[in-house]
Design a protein around this motif. Structure first.
Motif, mmCIF file in Angstrom:
data_model
loop_
_atom_site.group_PDB
_atom_site.id
_atom_site.type_symbol
_atom_site.label_atom_id
_atom_site.label_comp_id
_atom_site.label_asym_id
_atom_site.label_seq_id
_atom_site.Cartn_x
_atom_site.Cartn_y
_atom_site.Cartn_z
ATOM 1 N N VAL A 250 0.860 -1.188 0.000
ATOM 2 C CA VAL A 250 0.000 0.000 0.000
ATOM 3 C C VAL A 250 0.891 1.230 0.000
ATOM 4 O O VAL A 250 1.799 1.353 0.823
ATOM 5 N N GLN A 251 0.645 2.129 -0.933
ATOM 6 C CA GLN A 251 1.439 3.347 -1.057
ATOM 7 C C GLN A 251 0.516 4.557 -0.951
ATOM 8 O O GLN A 251 -0.557 4.583 -1.551
ATOM 9 N N THR A 252 0.931 5.547 -0.168
ATOM 10 C CA THR A 252 0.166 6.779 -0.039
ATOM 11 C C THR A 252 0.986 7.954 -0.562
ATOM 12 O O THR A 252 2.118 8.163 -0.125
ATOM 13 N N LEU A 253 0.399 8.688 -1.492
ATOM 14 C CA LEU A 253 1.034 9.857 -2.089
ATOM 15 C C LEU A 253 0.234 11.098 -1.718
ATOM 16 O O LEU A 253 -1.000 11.065 -1.703
ATOM 17 N N ILE A 254 0.919 12.184 -1.426
ATOM 18 C CA ILE A 254 0.254 13.439 -1.073
ATOM 19 C C ILE A 254 0.491 14.448 -2.176
ATOM 20 O O ILE A 254 1.627 14.626 -2.635
ATOM 21 N N THR A 255 -0.578 15.098 -2.617
ATOM 22 C CA THR A 255 -0.437 16.066 -3.696
ATOM 23 C C THR A 255 -1.536 17.114 -3.633
ATOM 24 O O THR A 255 -2.604 16.879 -3.060
ATOM 25 N N ASP A 256 -1.261 18.261 -4.218
ATOM 26 C CA ASP A 256 -2.296 19.263 -4.447
ATOM 27 C C ASP A 256 -2.478 19.483 -5.945
ATOM 28 O O ASP A 256 -3.164 20.411 -6.361
ATOM 29 N N GLU A 257 -1.867 18.630 -6.754
ATOM 30 C CA GLU A 257 -1.933 18.749 -8.198
ATOM 31 C C GLU A 257 -3.014 17.834 -8.777
ATOM 32 O O GLU A 257 -3.563 16.978 -8.092
ATOM 33 N N GLU A 258 -3.276 18.018 -10.061
ATOM 34 C CA GLU A 258 -4.273 17.197 -10.750
ATOM 35 C C GLU A 258 -3.841 15.734 -10.791
ATOM 36 O O GLU A 258 -2.661 15.420 -10.956
ATOM 37 N N ILE A 259 -4.821 14.840 -10.636
ATOM 38 C CA ILE A 259 -4.596 13.396 -10.646
ATOM 39 C C ILE A 259 -5.348 12.798 -11.827
ATOM 40 O O ILE A 259 -6.495 13.168 -12.098
ATOM 41 N N LEU A 260 -4.707 11.876 -12.540
ATOM 42 C CA LEU A 260 -5.349 11.188 -13.660
ATOM 43 C C LEU A 260 -5.441 9.699 -13.352
ATOM 44 O O LEU A 260 -4.471 9.100 -12.858
ATOM 45 N N ILE A 261 -6.601 9.103 -13.619
ATOM 46 C CA ILE A 261 -6.782 7.659 -13.472
ATOM 47 C C ILE A 261 -7.237 7.100 -14.813
ATOM 48 O O ILE A 261 -8.282 7.506 -15.346
ATOM 49 N N ASN A 262 -6.452 6.176 -15.357
ATOM 50 C CA ASN A 262 -6.775 5.522 -16.623
ATOM 51 C C ASN A 262 -6.776 4.018 -16.449
ATOM 52 O O ASN A 262 -6.172 3.477 -15.510
ATOM 53 N N SER A 263 -7.433 3.336 -17.359
ATOM 54 C CA SER A 263 -7.452 1.867 -17.350
ATOM 55 C C SER A 263 -7.621 1.375 -18.771
ATOM 56 O O SER A 263 -8.124 2.098 -19.641
ATOM 57 N N SER A 264 -7.189 0.144 -19.013
ATOM 58 C CA SER A 264 -7.269 -0.413 -20.367
ATOM 59 C C SER A 264 -8.708 -0.690 -20.777
ATOM 60 O O SER A 264 -9.032 -0.722 -21.961
#
Length: 313
Positions: A250-264
């Motif tokens: 499990v990895q946790t990333l912190i951001t205030d930037e735009e996030i993109l989620i893609n899938s095949s």
């Protein structure tokens, strides 16, 4: 004018069981003993709370305090009608998980909810957008979205939180073949499931972002790396005991930037517990805060968003 003198406009979702009807009646009895003026608007179907909220925003009445009497789904509809307005928002928790109520220090307590409605001062919190859908708590793709998509009509009303267990077993066959590409801080990550958290809590009393919170203009991106029913069970048990962040996959990333989620393949996505979107998903912070009533001292420690990365060891 003190908050106790203001007018509470309650948007109430009446499609709940007898227990929640009794809880709402209890809330109204408590409010009858205060100086508040109360107006009740009942929703008639999906999307009605959004329409009513837009009408209230258009009134431009500074004395209105908007109150969501329902679950997180009712809050989500109201949130999507608040854009461009400055109405403060409060909650009377009548839902299954009541994640926002827990975030605000209300929990499931009607007594506490009324105390906050009549005494708390509005504070700014930050919502987000997934494509064009606003959310305040979380967005997700993977285990949670497949489970929510498998819920049957009326099942949550009848069984409460247990309904999600039934839905998870029905969705289990889809857990084997999950692969998402999640872009955070300009870097691509591969995961079986992703939760984009704005709130500390998830699914009720379970903590998914211990340093997060809706008052912070940032995301906690929780990536669950492995697919399959066994992995889903392991993640679920870790979440139950607030140990999810300790798992090595499990990895946790912190951001205030735009996030993109893609899938095949096209994948269902959930926002604040409702299936309403699908991949590809573009998630960004709303720079304009909304005002919300919360318990004094319930805010998380202030933190400036930035491209930090936390990986469980």
């Amino acid at each position: 004018m003190t908050l106790s003198k203001r007018r509470l406009v309650i948007i109430h979702n009446p499609t709940s069981g007898m227990r929640n009807k009794n809880r709402f009646s209890k809330a109204l009895l408590y409010l009858a003993d205060t100086d508040c003026e109360v107006e009740i608007l009942k929703t008639k179907g999906p999307g009605h709370a959004t329409d009513m909220t837009r009408e209230l925003v258009a009134r431009n009445d500074p004395d209105i305090v908007l109150v969501a009497a329902g679950g997180d789904g009712t809050v989500s509809e109201i949130l999507n009608g608040l854009e461009g307005g400055e109405l403060p928002l409060g909650v009377i928790p009548l839902g299954t998980a009541n994640v926002l109520a827990r975030e605000l220090g209300v929990g499931a307590s009607i007594d506490r909810a009324i105390e906050i409605l009549i005494a708390a001062v509005p504070v700014p919190v930050y919502s987000a957008k997934a494509n064009e859908k606003r959310f305040l708590l979380m967005a997700g793709a993977g285990y949670d979205s497949l489970t929510v998509a498998a819920l049957r009509p009326g099942e949550k009303k009848r069984f409460g939180a247990i309904a999600y267990m039934f839905a998870a077993f029905r969705a289990a066959s889809g857990f084997r073949d999950m692969e998402l590409e999640v872009t955070v801080n300009g870097k691509r990550h591969t995961a079986a499931s992703a939760v984009i958290a704005k709130a500390r809590y998830y699914g009720g009393p379970f903590v998914i972002a211990s340093e997060g919170g809706i008052e912070k203009p940032r995301f906690d991106v929780v990536l669950l790396k492995n697919a399959g029913f066994v992995a889903a069970f392991r993640y679920g048990m870790a979440l139950l005991f607030n140990r999810l962040s300790r798992l090595s996959d499990v990895q946790t990333l912190i951001t205030d930037e735009e996030i993109l989620i893609n899938s095949s393949r096209i994948f269902p996505c959930q926002c604040d517990g409702d299936i309403c979107l699908e991949t590809p998903l573009r998630i960004s912070l709303d720079p304009a805060p909304i005002m919300i009533l919360r318990a004094p001292g319930n805010q998380s420690t202030a933190h400036t968003a930035g491209p930090e990365t936390h990986t469980a060891r």
